[in-house]
Motif scaffolding. Structure first.
Motif, PDB file in Angstrom:
ATOM      1  N   ASP A 153       1.880  13.274 -30.054  1.00 16.42           N
ATOM      2  CA  ASP A 153       0.446  13.371 -30.334  1.00 16.42           C
ATOM      3  C   ASP A 153       0.203  13.399 -31.835  1.00 16.42           C
ATOM      4  N   CYS A 154      -0.897  12.755 -32.256  1.00 19.50           N
ATOM      5  CA  CYS A 154      -1.320  12.862 -33.651  1.00 19.50           C
ATOM      6  C   CYS A 154      -1.943  14.249 -33.805  1.00 19.50           C
ATOM      7  N   ALA A 155      -1.374  15.063 -34.676  1.00 18.82           N
ATOM      8  CA  ALA A 155      -1.868  16.434 -34.837  1.00 18.82           C
ATOM      9  C   ALA A 155      -3.328  16.436 -35.273  1.00 18.82           C
ATOM     10  N   TRP A 156      -3.671  15.486 -36.137  1.00 14.46           N
ATOM     11  CA  TRP A 156      -5.051  15.463 -36.634  1.00 14.46           C
ATOM     12  C   TRP A 156      -6.033  15.012 -35.557  1.00 14.46           C
ATOM     13  N   GLN A 157      -5.583  14.167 -34.653  1.00 11.08           N
ATOM     14  CA  GLN A 157      -6.446  13.814 -33.517  1.00 11.08           C
ATOM     15  C   GLN A 157      -6.686  15.067 -32.664  1.00 11.08           C
ATOM     16  N   LEU A 158      -5.629  15.847 -32.481  1.00  7.72           N
ATOM     17  CA  LEU A 158      -5.760  17.087 -31.706  1.00  7.72           C
ATOM     18  C   LEU A 158      -6.728  18.047 -32.402  1.00  7.72           C
ATOM     19  N   ILE A 159      -6.609  18.110 -33.738  1.00  7.57           N
ATOM     20  CA  ILE A 159      -7.474  19.025 -34.501  1.00  7.57           C
ATOM     21  C   ILE A 159      -8.944  18.597 -34.357  1.00  7.57           C
ATOM     22  N   ILE A 160      -9.183  17.290 -34.508  1.00 12.09           N
ATOM     23  CA  ILE A 160     -10.564  16.789 -34.400  1.00 12.09           C
ATOM     24  C   ILE A 160     -11.119  17.069 -32.997  1.00 12.09           C
ATOM     25  N   ASP A 161     -10.311  16.773 -31.971  1.00  9.08           N
ATOM     26  CA  ASP A 161     -10.761  17.003 -30.589  1.00  9.08           C
ATOM     27  C   ASP A 161     -11.089  18.480 -30.365  1.00  9.08           C
ATOM     28  N   ARG A 162     -10.248  19.322 -30.926  1.00  8.53           N
ATOM     29  CA  ARG A 162     -10.430  20.764 -30.729  1.00  8.53           C
ATOM     30  C   ARG A 162     -11.676  21.254 -31.473  1.00  8.53           C
ATOM     31  N   LEU A 163     -11.831  20.793 -32.715  1.00  5.53           N
ATOM     32  CA  LEU A 163     -13.004  21.233 -33.489  1.00  5.53           C
ATOM     33  C   LEU A 163     -14.293  20.735 -32.832  1.00  5.53           C
ATOM     34  N   LYS A 164     -14.209  19.531 -32.264  1.00  7.47           N
ATOM     35  CA  LYS A 164     -15.383  18.978 -31.568  1.00  7.47           C
ATOM     36  C   LYS A 164     -15.714  19.863 -30.361  1.00  7.47           C
TER      37      LYS A 164
END
Lengths: 222, 116
Positions: free
Chosen positions: A176-187
């Motif tokens: 997984d792209c960590a930053w994609q996970l971060i964006i999804d989570r922040l959203k």
């Protein structure tokens, strides 16, 4: 927890090939949970070594002990009276335990029985994944609880990079792209404004870049 | 049925093959067993869902270790059958017995005896 993996038995046999009295020393903490160096693994390794040596026609005595921890003085003291009896001690603790053992018992060579891998979590039995690089300056508060230092291949603090594709990292399509996970989570947390904030240069002196580290807590010292 | 099976097979009863641990198999060889075979229920038919599948993995682990130690991984085997299939149980016992007789005694038992 600290995640370790078993060392190839052939490598361990090479360490102790000329020894007559061997202690296999397990640890009841992290390495027990990741099934690399607990009581069970001590039994299996000791049995394997016994059979190897017997089959070679060599008489070797192999004892088994598993300590509560190998990273604390008081537990390591439990083998004070017996440690000198051995020609070699194979420690199945993480690298910390092996080193602490070696610092405490100078007359016996201490050999590692596992490969210490990372700080991680048990996703399911038999699958452990990295979650923390112990950078000493935790930024999880601003990244939605997902660590770009340990989970982004580039450790970038303002991501994602151009290698992120369909939520996966360019180095491995299963990662997984960590930053994609971060964006999804922040959203999901309705905190996307945090993502817009530029993260300033991180102080890496608390990481390994500053050399071996220590934590000093005078308030709890006796 | 009163079926006969080779007399040198010693049966150790377990509530489920899932109860068997790798160390149980290794200790048997350490103590001089010439072969060990695990007879579980048919795959997919475990009363405890996956006990026999766990046993299979442990037998595989034992096999690797026995190969490494020079004792020979072929001395350990997993079989599956239905609980009511007595004739097949006998067939597996005969098959394993013949295989072990062909392989000969556990080499570490011979070394132990020679040293004694």
């Amino acid at each position: 927890m600290i995640v370790a993996d078993k060392k190839p038995v052939e490598e361990i046999i090479d360490y102790v090939t000329d020894c007559k009295n061997i202690l296999v020393l397990g640890c009841n903490e992290c390495v027990t949970v990741c099934e690399a160096g607990g009581k069970k693994e001590v039994e299996v390794l000791a049995s394997t070594l016994r059979m190897c040596f017997l089959n070679q026609g060599t008489e070797v005595s192999i004892d088994e002990i598993t300590l509560e921890r190998q990273c604390d003085h008081e537990y390591l003291e439990e083998i004070r009276d017996v440690a000198d009896r051995y020609d070699a001690i194979i420690s199945l603790a993480c690298g910390v335990g092996v080193q602490f053992m070696a610092e405490k018992y100078h007359s016996v060579p201490i050999y590692p029985g596992v490969n210490t891998c990372f700080l991680g979590a048990t996703e399911k039995r038999g699958l452990w994944t990295e979650r923390c690089q112990a950078c000493g300056n935790c930024m999880l508060a601003i990244t939605g609880g997902i660590c770009p230092v340990s989970r982004c291949a580039k450790r970038i603090l303002n991501g994602p990079c151009g290698g992120s594709s369909n939520g996966k990292c360019e180095i491995n399509k299963d990662l997984d792209c960590a930053w994609q996970l971060i964006i999804d989570r922040l959203k999901a947390l309705d905190r996307l404004e945090d993502y817009e904030k530029i993260c300033s240069i991180k102080d890496w002196s608390t990481d390994r870049a500053g050399g071996p580290r220590k934590v000093v807590r005078e308030d709890v010292q006796s | 049925m009163r079926l006969q099976y080779p007399a040198n097979v010693k049966i150790i009863r377990l509530p489920c093959t899932g109860k068997i641990d790798l160390i149980h198999i290794l200790r048997a060889f350490e103590k001089g067993a010439d072969g060990v075979y695990v007879v579980g229920c048919l795959e997919g038919g475990c009363h405890y869902i996956g006990g026999n599948l766990r046993a299979r993995k442990r037998v595989e682990q034992a096999r690797k270790i026995l190969d490494l130690t020079g004792i020979g991984g072929e001395r350990v085997q997993m079989y599956n059958l239905s609980a009511s299939d007595g004739p097949l149980f006998v067939q597996y016992a005969i098959e394993m017995n013949e295989k072990i007789l062909e392989l000969g005694p556990n080499p570490i038992k011979l070394k132990k005896d020679a040293a004694a």
